[in-house]
Design a protein around this motif. Structure first.
Motif, PDB file in Angstrom:
ATOM      1  N   TYR A  57      -6.320 -26.368   4.623  1.00  0.00           N
ATOM      2  CA  TYR A  57      -6.436 -24.926   4.494  1.00  0.00           C
ATOM      3  C   TYR A  57      -6.397 -24.554   3.022  1.00  0.00           C
ATOM      4  N   ARG A  58      -7.414 -23.817   2.593  1.00  0.00           N
ATOM      5  CA  ARG A  58      -7.512 -23.382   1.198  1.00  0.00           C
ATOM      6  C   ARG A  58      -7.645 -21.870   1.159  1.00  0.00           C
ATOM      7  N   GLU A  59      -6.864 -21.262   0.277  1.00  0.00           N
ATOM      8  CA  GLU A  59      -6.883 -19.806   0.157  1.00  0.00           C
ATOM      9  C   GLU A  59      -6.335 -19.452  -1.218  1.00  0.00           C
ATOM     10  N   ARG A  60      -6.005 -18.202  -1.436  1.00  0.00           N
ATOM     11  CA  ARG A  60      -5.349 -17.742  -2.665  1.00  0.00           C
ATOM     12  C   ARG A  60      -4.109 -16.967  -2.255  1.00  0.00           C
ATOM     13  N   ILE A  61      -3.049 -17.120  -3.033  1.00  0.00           N
ATOM     14  CA  ILE A  61      -1.833 -16.347  -2.793  1.00  0.00           C
ATOM     15  C   ILE A  61      -1.737 -15.243  -3.833  1.00  0.00           C
ATOM     16  N   ILE A  62      -1.156 -14.141  -3.416  1.00  0.00           N
ATOM     17  CA  ILE A  62      -0.882 -13.033  -4.319  1.00  0.00           C
ATOM     18  C   ILE A  62       0.592 -12.677  -4.185  1.00  0.00           C
ATOM     19  N   HIS A  63       1.094 -11.937  -5.152  1.00  0.00           N
ATOM     20  CA  HIS A  63       2.501 -11.553  -5.099  1.00  0.00           C
ATOM     21  C   HIS A  63       2.700 -10.462  -4.055  1.00  0.00           C
ATOM     22  N   VAL A  64       3.842 -10.509  -3.359  1.00  0.00           N
ATOM     23  CA  VAL A  64       4.144  -9.507  -2.335  1.00  0.00           C
ATOM     24  C   VAL A  64       4.324  -8.125  -2.964  1.00  0.00           C
TER      25      VAL A  64
ATOM     26  N   GLU B 163      10.909 -11.283  -3.807  1.00  0.00           N
ATOM     27  CA  GLU B 163      10.451 -12.445  -4.573  1.00  0.00           C
ATOM     28  C   GLU B 163       9.703 -13.408  -3.650  1.00  0.00           C
ATOM     29  N   GLY B 164       8.447 -13.084  -3.429  1.00  0.00           N
ATOM     30  CA  GLY B 164       7.625 -13.891  -2.540  1.00  0.00           C
ATOM     31  C   GLY B 164       6.155 -13.749  -2.867  1.00  0.00           C
ATOM     32  N   CYS B 165       5.366 -14.628  -2.290  1.00  0.00           N
ATOM     33  CA  CYS B 165       3.917 -14.603  -2.414  1.00  0.00           C
ATOM     34  C   CYS B 165       3.348 -14.623  -1.001  1.00  0.00           C
ATOM     35  N   TRP B 166       2.159 -14.074  -0.846  1.00  0.00           N
ATOM     36  CA  TRP B 166       1.601 -13.999   0.501  1.00  0.00           C
ATOM     37  C   TRP B 166       0.112 -14.216   0.511  1.00  0.00           C
ATOM     38  N   ILE B 167      -0.375 -14.509   1.705  1.00  0.00           N
ATOM     39  CA  ILE B 167      -1.798 -14.631   1.986  1.00  0.00           C
ATOM     40  C   ILE B 167      -2.106 -13.619   3.083  1.00  0.00           C
ATOM     41  N   PRO B 168      -2.775 -12.516   2.740  1.00  0.00           N
ATOM     42  CA  PRO B 168      -3.132 -11.547   3.768  1.00  0.00           C
ATOM     43  C   PRO B 168      -4.233 -12.112   4.666  1.00  0.00           C
ATOM     44  N   LEU B 169      -4.063 -11.964   5.970  1.00  0.00           N
ATOM     45  CA  LEU B 169      -5.029 -12.505   6.934  1.00  0.00           C
ATOM     46  C   LEU B 169      -5.647 -11.418   7.809  1.00  0.00           C
ATOM     47  N   GLY B 170      -5.428 -10.161   7.445  1.00  0.00           N
ATOM     48  CA  GLY B 170      -6.076  -9.052   8.136  1.00  0.00           C
ATOM     49  C   GLY B 170      -5.800  -9.018   9.627  1.00  0.00           C
ATOM     50  N   ASP B 171      -6.867  -8.923  10.404  1.00  0.00           N
ATOM     51  CA  ASP B 171      -6.773  -8.806  11.857  1.00  0.00           C
ATOM     52  C   ASP B 171      -6.800 -10.152  12.572  1.00  0.00           C
ATOM     53  N   THR B 172      -6.638 -11.248  11.850  1.00  0.00           N
ATOM     54  CA  THR B 172      -6.654 -12.569  12.480  1.00  0.00           C
ATOM     55  C   THR B 172      -5.635 -12.614  13.612  1.00  0.00           C
TER      56      THR B 172
END
Length: 137
Positions: free
Chosen positions: A35-42, A47-56
């Motif tokens: 699995y490849r994606e990009r993380i952004i800061h919450v 103090e966290g990072c996240w990967i938004p997945l929308g309506d998945t």
């Protein structure tokens, strides 16, 4: 115990799947690998990072859910009140969205490389999105 390599920005981590307490979430995530994606800061959680997945919709319910992941723990929020997402805690987190406090499935824990979590979090905060890859060891 299933181990994964997680490469985020310039850092490499080793993580274990929490198969005993979150078997369905782990099974779904294993089906995504590599699995490849990009993380952004919450935005809301601390103090966290996240990967938004929308309506998945992974068809998951809550298992091993928490609002307070420890540094190095990954959560999968299956959606509902907010969008589906993956979250990595690198410090103090109270998992939330603009809708309020949430709980996500703790399914993966970093066991090697924890000393680089804060650096990754700060890099993501100040330099922007970072590439992240999950692959089986």
């Amino acid at each position: 115990m299933t181990r994964l390599r997680v490469t985020a920005g310039p850092y490499e981590f080793e993580a274990v799947l929490e198969e005993q307490v979150a078997p369905k979430t782990c099974q779904v995530f294993m089906g995504l690998l590599p699995y490849r994606e990009r993380i952004i800061h919450v935005r809301w959680s601390g103090e966290g990072c996240w990967i938004p997945l929308g309506d998945t919709d992974f068809g998951l319910n809550f298992e091993n859910a928490t609002s307070y992941p420890a540094p190095g723990q990954f959560l999968l929020y299956p959606g509902g009140y907010s969008e589906t997402e993956l979250l990595l805690a690198y410090g103090s987190v109270c998992f939330a969205s603009k809708m309020g406090q949430l709980a996500g499935n703790h399914f993966l824990t970093i066991v090697k490389g924890q000393e680089n979590l804060v650096a990754l979090g700060k890099m993501t905060l100040w330099e922007g999105a970072q590439d992240i890859t999950f692959e089986r060891l």
